[in-house]
Write a protein that holds these residues in place. Structure first.
Motif: not given
Length: 186
Positions: A8-15, A109-126
């Motif tokens: 699983a890849a760790l995606l660290i979004i917009d921190v 094939h699996s992503l673990v998604i963390v970051g900022l902000t939940t309702d914007h870029c995290v949600s869109s990416t997920a």
């Protein structure tokens, strides 16, 4: 780690520093960056795939414009050595980037998604990850949101915005877990 597969890849979004600007309003989950750092340390120790995502805003007043100090990735989760940085101009980390191709090349094939902000870029990416066929996990306590003014003028707390964003993702686009669950410690 029992909550995700071994590759699983760790995606660290917009921190990024600019997302701490007071004009964005109150934020929930002050421990989010600490949880992101815990996950990042685990991924590094196991030599699992890591992708840092950085928003390169084109909006004139955005603190995330490339020439502004707010564009910098926070030191708690700053990339090391050869860890890739995916730079994007829109909410989803998949649009206008080579993220999908990199993941496919690494047989992720699996992503673990963390970051900022939940309702914007995290949600869109997920959401897009799920639509593209990736198994997405969003780590609830390693994300955060800001309070939000609604279309009707109502102010919604950062915690409500965060929880509703996660509720909208859960069992539709992603699995929602905590840091402890991902690390197999809860």
């Amino acid at each position: 780690m029992t909550a995700t597969d071994d590759n699983a890849a760790l995606l660290i979004i917009d921190v990024q520093e600019g997302l701490d600007e007071p004009r964005l309003g109150a934020r929930n989950n002050p421990g989010a960056e600490s949880n992101m750092a815990r996950l990042l340390a685990e991924w590094r120790s196991r030599r699992r795939p890591i992708f840092h995502v950085q928003h390169m805003s084109t909006e004139p007043d955005s603190p995330l414009r490339p020439e502004r100090p707010g564009n910098a990735i926070k030191r708690e989760v700053a990339p090391l050595g050869g860890e890739p940085i995916i730079q994007k101009r829109v909410n989803s980390a998949f649009i206008g980037t080579d993220l999908q191709e990199r993941l496919e090349a690494a047989r992720v094939h699996s992503l673990v998604i963390v970051g900022l902000t939940t309702d914007h870029c995290v949600s869109s990416t997920a959401r897009m990850a799920g639509d593209l066929g990736f198994r997405a996990t969003v780590v609830a306590d390693a994300c955060a949101a800001h309070e939000r003014l609604s279309y009707d003028g109502a102010l919604h707390s950062a915690e409500i915005v965060h929880e509703l964003a996660l509720a909208n993702l859960h069992e539709e686009f992603a699995t929602i877990l905590t840091t402890g669950q991902v690390l197999g410690r809860d």
